[in-house]
Write a protein that holds these residues in place. Structure first.
Motif, PDB file in Angstrom:
ATOM      1  N   TRP A 109     -39.781  -0.297  45.206  1.00  0.00           N
ATOM      2  CA  TRP A 109     -39.267   0.997  44.753  1.00  0.00           C
ATOM      3  C   TRP A 109     -39.138   1.082  43.245  1.00  0.00           C
ATOM      4  CZ3 TRP A 109     -38.773   5.518  47.064  1.00  0.00           C
ATOM      5  CH2 TRP A 109     -38.770   5.553  48.457  1.00  0.00           C
ATOM      6  N   GLN A 110     -38.761  -0.018  42.625  1.00  0.00           N
ATOM      7  CA  GLN A 110     -38.333   0.060  41.234  1.00  0.00           C
ATOM      8  C   GLN A 110     -39.324  -0.449  40.207  1.00  0.00           C
ATOM      9  OE1 GLN A 110     -34.401  -1.404  40.591  1.00  0.00           O
ATOM     10  NE2 GLN A 110     -33.620  -0.553  42.488  1.00  0.00           N
ATOM     11  N   THR A 111     -40.477  -0.942  40.652  1.00  0.00           N
ATOM     12  CA  THR A 111     -41.437  -1.454  39.673  1.00  0.00           C
ATOM     13  C   THR A 111     -42.765  -0.719  39.819  1.00  0.00           C
ATOM     14  OG1 THR A 111     -42.159  -3.171  41.201  1.00  0.00           O
ATOM     15  CG2 THR A 111     -40.404  -3.759  39.656  1.00  0.00           C
ATOM     16  N   THR A 112     -43.729  -1.113  39.006  1.00  0.00           N
ATOM     17  CA  THR A 112     -45.039  -0.450  39.062  1.00  0.00           C
ATOM     18  C   THR A 112     -45.707  -0.747  40.401  1.00  0.00           C
ATOM     19  OG1 THR A 112     -46.058  -2.373  38.065  1.00  0.00           O
ATOM     20  CG2 THR A 112     -45.398  -0.604  36.579  1.00  0.00           C
ATOM     21  N   PRO A 113     -46.509   0.203  40.888  1.00  0.00           N
ATOM     22  CA  PRO A 113     -47.100   0.027  42.217  1.00  0.00           C
ATOM     23  C   PRO A 113     -48.033  -1.174  42.319  1.00  0.00           C
ATOM     24  CG  PRO A 113     -47.635   2.203  41.292  1.00  0.00           C
ATOM     25  CD  PRO A 113     -46.836   1.480  40.264  1.00  0.00           C
ATOM     26  N   ASN A 114     -48.616  -1.591  41.193  1.00  0.00           N
ATOM     27  CA  ASN A 114     -49.575  -2.708  41.296  1.00  0.00           C
ATOM     28  C   ASN A 114     -48.948  -4.071  41.000  1.00  0.00           C
ATOM     29  OD1 ASN A 114     -49.185  -2.238  38.647  1.00  0.00           O
ATOM     30  ND2 ASN A 114     -51.342  -2.304  38.038  1.00  0.00           N
ATOM     31  N   SER A 154     -31.096 -15.758  54.191  1.00  0.00           N
ATOM     32  CA  SER A 154     -31.822 -15.688  52.905  1.00  0.00           C
ATOM     33  C   SER A 154     -33.156 -14.967  53.096  1.00  0.00           C
ATOM     34  CB  SER A 154     -32.032 -17.084  52.307  1.00  0.00           C
ATOM     35  OG  SER A 154     -33.032 -17.812  52.997  1.00  0.00           O
ATOM     36  N   PHE A 155     -33.722 -15.045  54.300  1.00  0.00           N
ATOM     37  CA  PHE A 155     -34.980 -14.327  54.595  1.00  0.00           C
ATOM     38  C   PHE A 155     -34.703 -12.826  54.670  1.00  0.00           C
ATOM     39  CE2 PHE A 155     -38.209 -12.986  57.926  1.00  0.00           C
ATOM     40  CZ  PHE A 155     -39.283 -12.964  57.050  1.00  0.00           C
ATOM     41  N   ALA A 156     -33.632 -12.460  55.352  1.00  0.00           N
ATOM     42  CA  ALA A 156     -33.269 -11.035  55.446  1.00  0.00           C
ATOM     43  C   ALA A 156     -33.034 -10.458  54.055  1.00  0.00           C
ATOM     44  CB  ALA A 156     -32.014 -10.889  56.305  1.00  0.00           C
ATOM     45  N   ARG A 157     -32.343 -11.210  53.220  1.00  0.00           N
ATOM     46  CA  ARG A 157     -32.050 -10.702  51.871  1.00  0.00           C
ATOM     47  C   ARG A 157     -33.300 -10.699  50.985  1.00  0.00           C
ATOM     48  NH1 ARG A 157     -27.110 -12.338  53.766  1.00  0.00           N
ATOM     49  NH2 ARG A 157     -27.492 -14.547  53.502  1.00  0.00           N
ATOM     50  N   ALA A 158     -34.204 -11.623  51.250  1.00  0.00           N
ATOM     51  CA  ALA A 158     -35.475 -11.604  50.508  1.00  0.00           C
ATOM     52  C   ALA A 158     -36.234 -10.313  50.813  1.00  0.00           C
ATOM     53  CB  ALA A 158     -36.326 -12.824  50.881  1.00  0.00           C
ATOM     54  N   LYS A 159     -36.160  -9.867  52.067  1.00  0.00           N
ATOM     55  CA  LYS A 159     -36.857  -8.631  52.435  1.00  0.00           C
ATOM     56  C   LYS A 159     -36.256  -7.430  51.696  1.00  0.00           C
ATOM     57  CE  LYS A 159     -36.961  -9.722  57.059  1.00  0.00           C
ATOM     58  NZ  LYS A 159     -37.285  -9.529  58.473  1.00  0.00           N
ATOM     59  N   HIS A 160     -34.939  -7.440  51.501  1.00  0.00           N
ATOM     60  CA  HIS A 160     -34.301  -6.384  50.702  1.00  0.00           C
ATOM     61  C   HIS A 160     -34.797  -6.410  49.263  1.00  0.00           C
ATOM     62  CE1 HIS A 160     -31.537  -4.676  53.541  1.00  0.00           C
ATOM     63  NE2 HIS A 160     -31.130  -5.881  53.904  1.00  0.00           N
ATOM     64  N   ARG A 161     -34.914  -7.612  48.707  1.00  0.00           N
ATOM     65  CA  ARG A 161     -35.384  -7.735  47.318  1.00  0.00           C
ATOM     66  C   ARG A 161     -36.807  -7.194  47.202  1.00  0.00           C
ATOM     67  NH1 ARG A 161     -30.686  -9.420  46.718  1.00  0.00           N
ATOM     68  NH2 ARG A 161     -30.557  -7.179  46.431  1.00  0.00           N
ATOM     69  N   VAL A 162     -37.634  -7.466  48.214  1.00  0.00           N
ATOM     70  CA  VAL A 162     -39.020  -6.963  48.195  1.00  0.00           C
ATOM     71  C   VAL A 162     -39.006  -5.440  48.170  1.00  0.00           C
ATOM     72  CG1 VAL A 162     -41.147  -6.736  49.555  1.00  0.00           C
ATOM     73  CG2 VAL A 162     -40.054  -8.980  49.308  1.00  0.00           C
ATOM     74  N   LYS A 163     -38.163  -4.847  49.019  1.00  0.00           N
ATOM     75  CA  LYS A 163     -38.069  -3.382  49.061  1.00  0.00           C
ATOM     76  C   LYS A 163     -37.652  -2.824  47.703  1.00  0.00           C
ATOM     77  CE  LYS A 163     -37.141  -1.752  53.562  1.00  0.00           C
ATOM     78  NZ  LYS A 163     -36.143  -1.735  54.596  1.00  0.00           N
ATOM     79  N   VAL A 168     -45.275 -10.254  55.903  1.00  0.00           N
ATOM     80  CA  VAL A 168     -46.064 -10.096  54.675  1.00  0.00           C
ATOM     81  C   VAL A 168     -47.360  -9.328  54.940  1.00  0.00           C
ATOM     82  CG1 VAL A 168     -45.126 -12.146  53.520  1.00  0.00           C
ATOM     83  CG2 VAL A 168     -47.221 -12.355  54.784  1.00  0.00           C
ATOM     84  N   ASP A 169     -47.947  -9.551  56.104  1.00  0.00           N
ATOM     85  CA  ASP A 169     -49.180  -8.824  56.440  1.00  0.00           C
ATOM     86  C   ASP A 169     -48.916  -7.326  56.483  1.00  0.00           C
ATOM     87  OD1 ASP A 169     -50.516 -11.196  56.611  1.00  0.00           O
ATOM     88  OD2 ASP A 169     -50.544 -11.291  58.801  1.00  0.00           O
ATOM     89  N   GLY A 170     -47.763  -6.946  56.987  1.00  0.00           N
ATOM     90  CA  GLY A 170     -47.427  -5.530  57.079  1.00  0.00           C
ATOM     91  C   GLY A 170     -46.985  -4.916  55.753  1.00  0.00           C
ATOM     92  N   ASN A 171     -46.746  -5.751  54.758  1.00  0.00           N
ATOM     93  CA  ASN A 171     -46.219  -5.233  53.488  1.00  0.00           C
ATOM     94  C   ASN A 171     -47.095  -5.544  52.278  1.00  0.00           C
ATOM     95  OD1 ASN A 171     -43.271  -4.047  53.812  1.00  0.00           O
ATOM     96  ND2 ASN A 171     -43.546  -5.666  55.339  1.00  0.00           N
ATOM     97  N   GLY A 172     -48.266  -6.065  52.514  1.00  0.00           N
ATOM     98  CA  GLY A 172     -49.210  -6.313  51.421  1.00  0.00           C
ATOM     99  C   GLY A 172     -48.732  -7.341  50.409  1.00  0.00           C
ATOM    100  N   LEU A 173     -48.089  -8.389  50.890  1.00  0.00           N
ATOM    101  CA  LEU A 173     -47.578  -9.416  49.982  1.00  0.00           C
ATOM    102  C   LEU A 173     -48.413 -10.679  50.094  1.00  0.00           C
ATOM    103  CD1 LEU A 173     -43.802  -9.246  51.046  1.00  0.00           C
ATOM    104  CD2 LEU A 173     -44.958  -7.805  49.376  1.00  0.00           C
ATOM    105  N   LEU A 174     -48.328 -11.513  49.054  1.00  0.00           N
ATOM    106  CA  LEU A 174     -48.845 -12.873  49.171  1.00  0.00           C
ATOM    107  C   LEU A 174     -47.753 -13.702  49.816  1.00  0.00           C
ATOM    108  CD1 LEU A 174     -50.329 -13.326  45.586  1.00  0.00           C
ATOM    109  CD2 LEU A 174     -51.554 -12.671  47.663  1.00  0.00           C
ATOM    110  N   PHE A 175     -48.134 -14.809  50.437  1.00  0.00           N
ATOM    111  CA  PHE A 175     -47.120 -15.630  51.109  1.00  0.00           C
ATOM    112  C   PHE A 175     -47.540 -17.093  51.147  1.00  0.00           C
ATOM    113  CE2 PHE A 175     -45.707 -17.419  55.334  1.00  0.00           C
ATOM    114  CZ  PHE A 175     -44.408 -17.655  54.961  1.00  0.00           C
TER     115      PHE A 175
END
Ligand code: GTP
Ligand code: MG
Length: 201
Positions: free
Chosen positions: A106-111, A93-102, A138-145
């Motif tokens: 790609w598909q939404t607004t940058p902010n 589920s973690f691996a697939r969460a990373k796909h969803r983040v990608k 998350v640190d490498g991808n600018g996400l909250l966690f």
């Protein structure tokens, strides 16, 4: 959709502005998306009644089944925030969460504010995803966690508040309105100063 802010008794009329945002929940089947929404809606939001800024999340919850993912772009459209959920006891589920983040990136607004949630953190003896591994991702991808537990009510409201703090309240956009929604949630944050440009609903 329930507008708790408008109907709540004893709410002081401070003339505050309300910002509305569309927030989508994503994640694999059974990671706890619906449970997090239920916990947040029935949880501690009411204690923040006397705020200077209100944030209303329009929460779009969905099923995690694989077949649903073809509809994902429609679902993301107009979202200003996303919570991507995985189950800390389920490495897949973690691996697939990373796909969803990608996909979101790609598909939404940058902010868009993207927050990763390692849910079921109460099940400590079956942990399969190391918290440090998630943190460095998350640190490498600018996400909250945050690791959360809908069951133990751990960091669920904190997660929504952290997202609210990171949303650009001076440039609100209208959330989508043409699909079924789970629930509207008012958040208010006493730490945030009022801003005159904020939208009013
Ligand atoms: P789909 O809608 O099918 O994609 O699932 P979902 O992601 O909405 O998961 P849901 O909230 O339905 O929860 C799935 C199962 O996990 C249920 O049995 C919940 O009781 C359980 N669950 C959810 N959150 C937690 C949690 O924080 N801790 C524990 N121990 N169980 C949880
Ligand atoms: Mg669900």
């Amino acid at each position: 959709m329930a507008n708790q802010g408008a109907t709540r008794p004893n709410r002081p009329n401070t003339g505050n502005k309300m910002c509305q945002f569309k927030l989508v929940l994503l994640g694999e089947f059974a990671v706890g998306k619906s449970s997090l929404v239920l916990r947040s809606v029935k949880g501690e939001f009411h204690e923040f009644q006397e705020s200077t800024i209100g944030v209303k999340f329009e929460i779009w919850n969905t099923a995690g089944q694989e077949w649903y993912h073809s509809l994902a772009p429609m679902y993301y459209q107009g979202a200003q925030a996303a919570i991507v959920v995985y189950d800390i006891t389920n490495e897949g589920s973690f691996a697939r969460a990373k796909h969803r983040v990608k996909e979101l990136q790609w598909q939404t607004t940058p902010n868009i504010v993207i927050s990763l949630s390692g849910n079921k953190a109460d099940i400590v003896n079956k942990r399969a995803v190391d918290v440090q591994e998630a943190q460095s991702y998350v640190d490498g991808n600018g996400l909250l966690f945050m690791e959360t537990s809908a069951k133990a009510s751990m960091d669920v409201n904190e997660k929504f508040m952290a997202i609210a703090k990171n949303l650009p309240k001076d440039k609100p956009e209208n959330p989508g309105t043409n699909m079924a929604r789970e629930r509207g949630v008012d958040l208010t944050d006493p730490a945030q100063p009022a801003r005159s440009q904020c939208c009013s609903h």
